[in-house]
Design a protein around this motif. Sequence first.
Motif, PDB file in Angstrom:
ATOM      1  N   THR A   1       0.835  -1.209   0.000  1.00 44.76           N
ATOM      2  CA  THR A   1       0.000   0.000   0.000  1.00 44.76           C
ATOM      3  C   THR A   1       0.867   1.255   0.000  1.00 44.76           C
ATOM      4  O   THR A   1       0.605   2.205  -0.735  1.00 44.76           O
ATOM      5  CB  THR A   1      -0.942   0.004   1.223  1.00 44.76           C
ATOM      6  OG1 THR A   1      -1.728  -1.180   1.202  1.00 44.76           O
ATOM      7  CG2 THR A   1      -1.856   1.204   1.213  1.00 44.76           C
ATOM      8  N   LEU A   2       1.904   1.245   0.806  1.00 44.12           N
ATOM      9  CA  LEU A   2       2.817   2.387   0.876  1.00 44.12           C
ATOM     10  C   LEU A   2       3.498   2.613  -0.473  1.00 44.12           C
ATOM     11  O   LEU A   2       3.606   3.754  -0.944  1.00 44.12           O
ATOM     12  CB  LEU A   2       3.859   2.153   1.973  1.00 44.12           C
ATOM     13  CG  LEU A   2       4.817   3.301   2.253  1.00 44.12           C
ATOM     14  CD1 LEU A   2       4.066   4.556   2.641  1.00 44.12           C
ATOM     15  CD2 LEU A   2       5.801   2.912   3.352  1.00 44.12           C
ATOM     16  N   ALA A   3       3.937   1.551  -1.105  1.00 43.80           N
ATOM     17  CA  ALA A   3       4.576   1.667  -2.422  1.00 43.80           C
ATOM     18  C   ALA A   3       3.602   2.262  -3.440  1.00 43.80           C
ATOM     19  O   ALA A   3       3.987   3.103  -4.262  1.00 43.80           O
ATOM     20  CB  ALA A   3       5.073   0.299  -2.890  1.00 43.80           C
ATOM     21  N   GLU A   4       2.337   1.848  -3.384  1.00 48.41           N
ATOM     22  CA  GLU A   4       1.334   2.401  -4.301  1.00 48.41           C
ATOM     23  C   GLU A   4       1.120   3.889  -4.051  1.00 48.41           C
ATOM     24  O   GLU A   4       1.012   4.675  -4.989  1.00 48.41           O
ATOM     25  CB  GLU A   4       0.007   1.640  -4.154  1.00 48.41           C
ATOM     26  CG  GLU A   4       0.057   0.234  -4.713  1.00 48.41           C
ATOM     27  CD  GLU A   4      -1.202  -0.578  -4.383  1.00 48.41           C
ATOM     28  OE1 GLU A   4      -2.123  -0.046  -3.725  1.00 48.41           O
ATOM     29  OE2 GLU A   4      -1.241  -1.754  -4.784  1.00 48.41           O
ATOM     30  N   HIS A   5       1.066   4.265  -2.767  1.00 43.05           N
ATOM     31  CA  HIS A   5       0.908   5.689  -2.444  1.00 43.05           C
ATOM     32  C   HIS A   5       2.098   6.497  -2.930  1.00 43.05           C
ATOM     33  O   HIS A   5       1.934   7.609  -3.439  1.00 43.05           O
ATOM     34  CB  HIS A   5       0.721   5.877  -0.935  1.00 43.05           C
ATOM     35  CG  HIS A   5      -0.639   5.517  -0.447  1.00 43.05           C
ATOM     36  ND1 HIS A   5      -1.791   6.140  -0.853  1.00 43.05           N
ATOM     37  CD2 HIS A   5      -1.043   4.562   0.436  1.00 43.05           C
ATOM     38  CE1 HIS A   5      -2.836   5.607  -0.254  1.00 43.05           C
ATOM     39  NE2 HIS A   5      -2.415   4.637   0.531  1.00 43.05           N
ATOM     40  N   ILE A   6       3.287   5.939  -2.781  1.00 43.12           N
ATOM     41  CA  ILE A   6       4.492   6.638  -3.243  1.00 43.12           C
ATOM     42  C   ILE A   6       4.442   6.804  -4.757  1.00 43.12           C
ATOM     43  O   ILE A   6       4.754   7.874  -5.284  1.00 43.12           O
ATOM     44  CB  ILE A   6       5.769   5.888  -2.791  1.00 43.12           C
ATOM     45  CG1 ILE A   6       5.934   6.029  -1.279  1.00 43.12           C
ATOM     46  CG2 ILE A   6       6.999   6.397  -3.524  1.00 43.12           C
ATOM     47  CD1 ILE A   6       7.031   5.177  -0.676  1.00 43.12           C
ATOM     48  N   LYS A   7       4.010   5.759  -5.476  1.00 39.92           N
ATOM     49  CA  LYS A   7       3.881   5.863  -6.937  1.00 39.92           C
ATOM     50  C   LYS A   7       2.883   6.947  -7.302  1.00 39.92           C
ATOM     51  O   LYS A   7       3.113   7.742  -8.212  1.00 39.92           O
ATOM     52  CB  LYS A   7       3.426   4.529  -7.536  1.00 39.92           C
ATOM     53  CG  LYS A   7       4.496   3.489  -7.650  1.00 39.92           C
ATOM     54  CD  LYS A   7       3.938   2.227  -8.305  1.00 39.92           C
ATOM     55  CE  LYS A   7       4.955   1.110  -8.321  1.00 39.92           C
ATOM     56  NZ  LYS A   7       4.393  -0.129  -8.862  1.00 39.92           N
ATOM     57  N   ASP A   8       1.737   6.972  -6.586  1.00 38.77           N
ATOM     58  CA  ASP A   8       0.722   7.998  -6.851  1.00 38.77           C
ATOM     59  C   ASP A   8       1.278   9.390  -6.606  1.00 38.77           C
ATOM     60  O   ASP A   8       1.046  10.306  -7.397  1.00 38.77           O
ATOM     61  CB  ASP A   8      -0.521   7.772  -5.970  1.00 38.77           C
ATOM     62  CG  ASP A   8      -1.335   6.566  -6.407  1.00 38.77           C
ATOM     63  OD1 ASP A   8      -1.114   6.067  -7.530  1.00 38.77           O
ATOM     64  OD2 ASP A   8      -2.195   6.120  -5.613  1.00 38.77           O
ATOM     65  N   GLU A   9       2.019   9.549  -5.506  1.00 38.40           N
ATOM     66  CA  GLU A   9       2.620  10.851  -5.196  1.00 38.40           C
ATOM     67  C   GLU A   9       3.607  11.252  -6.293  1.00 38.40           C
ATOM     68  O   GLU A   9       3.612  12.386  -6.752  1.00 38.40           O
ATOM     69  CB  GLU A   9       3.338  10.806  -3.845  1.00 38.40           C
ATOM     70  CG  GLU A   9       2.426  10.926  -2.664  1.00 38.40           C
ATOM     71  CD  GLU A   9       1.745  12.278  -2.560  1.00 38.40           C
ATOM     72  OE1 GLU A   9       2.397  13.304  -2.773  1.00 38.40           O
ATOM     73  OE2 GLU A   9       0.535  12.287  -2.269  1.00 38.40           O
TER      74      GLU A   9
END
Length: 101
Positions: free
Chosen positions: A29-37
């Motif tokens: 989930t954190l990796a996905e948020h970082i990608k989105d950011e």
Amino acid sequence: AKRKEAQLKKLDAGRIAKLQEQLAEVTKTLAEHIKDEDREVHVSDARQKSAKLDSQGKMESLTTAVQLLKSVLAATQHELVQQRSTNANVLDQKIGQGLAS
């Protein structure tokens, strides 16, 4: 006692496996948020660059328009000076003809 210890180890192993699964999910989930950011930052940067290029293009267009207007103004001013000179010469000729007759 050994049986109880084996049960506790099994229980601990289950808890550890569950915690590892939760950790993996949080990491994902954190990796996905970082990608989105990162994507949002790239989009924002692209918009800023586009706006800057638009501004530069508008400034270049305005500069060109001002230069054209200046040259038209100079040409018009030159024509007016020539017309005034011609009018003065014609007037002088008419005055001269009037005086001669």
